[in-house]
Design an enzyme around this catalytic site. Structure first.
Site, short mmCIF file in Angstrom:
data_model
loop_
_atom_site.label_atom_id
_atom_site.label_comp_id
_atom_site.label_asym_id
_atom_site.label_seq_id
_atom_site.Cartn_x
_atom_site.Cartn_y
_atom_site.Cartn_z
N CYS A 86 3.15 8.57 1.23
CA CYS A 86 3.59 7.66 2.30
C CYS A 86 3.77 6.29 1.65
CB CYS A 86 2.50 7.62 3.38
SG CYS A 86 2.83 6.40 4.66
N CYS A 125 5.33 -6.91 7.87
CA CYS A 125 6.39 -6.43 8.77
C CYS A 125 6.63 -7.50 9.83
CB CYS A 125 5.96 -5.12 9.44
SG CYS A 125 7.21 -4.48 10.57
N CYS A 169 -0.95 -2.50 15.22
CA CYS A 169 -0.73 -2.20 13.80
C CYS A 169 -1.23 -3.34 12.91
CB CYS A 169 0.77 -1.97 13.58
SG CYS A 169 1.25 -1.86 11.84
N CYS A 226 -1.79 2.26 7.85
CA CYS A 226 -1.12 1.35 6.94
C CYS A 226 -1.43 -0.12 7.24
CB CYS A 226 0.37 1.62 6.97
SG CYS A 226 0.70 3.13 6.10
N CYS A 243 4.05 -5.20 16.03
CA CYS A 243 3.45 -4.26 16.99
C CYS A 243 1.95 -4.58 17.12
CB CYS A 243 3.64 -2.82 16.54
SG CYS A 243 5.36 -2.37 16.34
N SER A 253 9.23 5.93 16.25
CA SER A 253 7.96 5.55 16.88
C SER A 253 8.24 5.07 18.30
CB SER A 253 7.30 4.42 16.09
OG SER A 253 7.02 4.85 14.78
N LEU A 254 7.85 5.88 19.28
CA LEU A 254 8.16 5.52 20.67
C LEU A 254 6.94 4.86 21.33
CD1 LEU A 254 10.91 5.91 21.81
CD2 LEU A 254 10.16 8.00 22.94
N HIS A 255 5.83 5.55 21.35
CA HIS A 255 4.53 5.01 21.78
C HIS A 255 4.40 4.64 23.26
CE1 HIS A 255 4.03 5.17 17.57
NE2 HIS A 255 4.25 3.91 17.25
N GLU A 280 0.82 -1.21 0.00
CA GLU A 280 0.00 0.00 0.00
C GLU A 280 0.85 1.26 0.00
OE1 GLU A 280 -3.27 -1.93 3.06
OE2 GLU A 280 -2.29 -0.05 3.54
N1 SAH Z 1 7.76 0.52 10.87
C1 SAH Z 1 7.96 1.92 10.99
C2 SAH Z 1 7.32 2.70 9.86
C3 SAH Z 1 5.97 2.24 9.40
S1 SAH Z 1 4.67 2.34 10.59
C4 SAH Z 1 7.48 2.42 12.34
O1 SAH Z 1 6.86 1.66 13.06
O2 SAH Z 1 7.79 3.58 12.65
C5 SAH Z 1 4.34 4.08 10.50
C6 SAH Z 1 3.61 4.66 11.68
O3 SAH Z 1 2.24 4.23 11.69
C7 SAH Z 1 4.21 4.26 13.02
O4 SAH Z 1 4.44 5.37 13.85
C8 SAH Z 1 3.12 3.36 13.56
O5 SAH Z 1 3.18 3.30 14.93
C9 SAH Z 1 1.86 3.99 13.03
N2 SAH Z 1 0.68 3.13 13.12
C10 SAH Z 1 0.61 1.79 13.02
N3 SAH Z 1 -0.66 1.37 13.24
C11 SAH Z 1 -1.40 2.46 13.46
C12 SAH Z 1 -2.78 2.67 13.73
N4 SAH Z 1 -3.64 1.67 13.82
N5 SAH Z 1 -3.21 3.96 13.94
C13 SAH Z 1 -2.35 5.00 13.81
N6 SAH Z 1 -1.04 4.85 13.55
C14 SAH Z 1 -0.56 3.59 13.36
FE1 SF4 Z 2 6.01 -2.85 11.69
FE2 SF4 Z 2 5.85 -0.19 12.08
FE3 SF4 Z 2 3.63 -1.73 12.08
FE4 SF4 Z 2 5.36 -1.92 14.10
S1 SF4 Z 2 4.16 -0.11 13.52
S2 SF4 Z 2 4.42 -3.64 13.02
S3 SF4 Z 2 7.27 -1.63 13.05
S4 SF4 Z 2 4.98 -1.37 10.35
#
Ligand code: SAH
Ligand code: SF4
Length: 352
Positions: A105, A112, A119, A332, A116, A214-216, A92
């Protein structure tokens, strides 16, 4: 067969001069067609001889990924693309328009491996790395579709860019090369889940692109639950790598902080986060979690505002990222997952 967008400038020069016995300026001409004119069919490259066009056609297979689906948000114009790659895997990309500026983007992996929990991509597992050409191809295909240049580029689609480091770095070099796309490095941002060696490598590569992490979560205990990668790279190590990056580049780093209702969105979490970011030149992007239909809930608006206020009161610059494309599952990984649930992908472009 080779794939035209996999070649960097030097490789084009070498191919033209050593394999094809052509003058080296042919490389400039071909790169001009591909990256400036967005012409990917060698037959249309009219300043090349017929013989050379034929040779190029025999050497290369088609340049761009094929659009399987295109969905445009009725609310804010965000467009989401699902591409089919040559082996039929799907990825995507998203194209956002805000105040007249466009941001692409793009993805770096099919799926991946980091898993996480919040995600959709992470939850659907890992298939393979993208090639450099498949990374660059998403961007050029979107430029071709909108008929003009895109302003900004973020590597924030599916996958972890630093687990596909070589292809990712090559894609950046190709995009910024003056004879290729000549795209300003300050307009590119890479987002990582915290792969420490990747951050160090990016600092050393000195490409000038921006870094987002991405810290979260403010501590290892909570972060481990959300992002299993924390086991491998705990936050102390991660923050040292970010400091190293900052010393090397003198660049402000973006910190991405996803707000998940009742999980990581309390004022105490905000205080602890501010504490951890002390001494760092950072900008915190607060991202309300976009529902993926799994176990979590969105943060309450009042909690988002409280969180923001705590960070501001500690002198940390921050902004809440507006939700975009929510009606089209623009977080994503969501569209691909939906598509897997359908019978067969339809070829061509469907608008919804
Ligand atoms: N793998 C890398 C880059 C791709 S993810 C990373 O994790 O940084 C890009 C961003 O989308 C990250 O900050 C991720 O935490 C966020 N993301 C993933 N799932 C999401 C969701 N359901 N709602 C909002 N942001 C999300
Ligand atoms: Fe992978 Fe980024 Fe999604 Fe985490 S947030 S599973 S690192 S794509």
């Amino acid at each position: 067969m080779r794939f035209p967008l996999d070649l960097d400038y030097e490789e084009w020069r070498k191919l033209c001069t050593e394999e094809w016995n052509e003058p080296s300026f042919r490389a400039d001409q071909i790169c001009g067609w591909l990256y400036a004119k967005r012409i990917f069919n060698f037959d249309e490259m009219t300043n090349l001889s017929m013989a050379l066009r034929k040779k190029a056609e025999e050497t290369f297979s088609s340049a761009l990924p094929e659009a399987v689906r295109q969905v445009v948000s009725k609310r804010d114009g965000t467009a989401k693309f699902l591409w089919a790659l040559q082996d039929a895997e799907q990825i995507e990309s998203v194209l956002l328009t805000q105040e007249g500026r466009t941001t692409a983007c793009i993805s770096t992996q099919v799926g991946c491996p980091l898993g996480c929990v919040f995600c959709a991509t992470g939850q659907s597992g890992f298939v393979r790395n993208l090639t450099c050409g498949e990374i660059v191809g998403q961007f050029l295909a979107m430029e071709k579709m909108q008929g003009g240049p895109i302003d900004n580029l973020v590597f924030m689609g599916m996958g972890e860019p630093f687990l596909n480091l070589d292809a990712f770095l090559k894609a950046v070099r190709i995009l910024k090369h003056p004879k290729m796309r000549n795209f300003g490095s300050r307009r590119m941002t890479v987002s990582t889940a915290g792969i420490v060696p990747g951050i160090l490598a990016l600092a050393e590569a000195n490409l000038g692109i921006r870094l987002a992490v991405s810290l979260h979560a403010p501590d290892d205990e909570l972060r481990k639950k959300l992002m299993p990668v924390t086991q491998k790279y705990p936050m102390d190590q991660l923050l040292s790598a970010i400091r190293f990056y900052q010393e090397k580049t003198n660049d402000r780093v973006s910190i991405e902080y996803l707000l998940i209702g009742g999980v990581n969105d309390s004022p105490n979490h905000a205080k602890a986060l501010a504490e951890r970011l002390k001494g760092l030149k950072s900008f915190v992007n607060l991202i309300p979690w976009n529902s993926t239909g799994i176990l979590y809930r969105k943060p309450a608006p009042v909690r988002i505002e409280q969180f923001r206020q705590v960070l501001l009161s500690k002198g940390i610059e921050t902004e809440v990222r507006r939700e975009r494309g929510e009606d089209i599952d623009a977080a994503c990984g969501q569209l691909r997952r939906k598509e897997e649930g359908r019978n067969r992908p339809v070829s061509g472009t469907a608008q919804e």
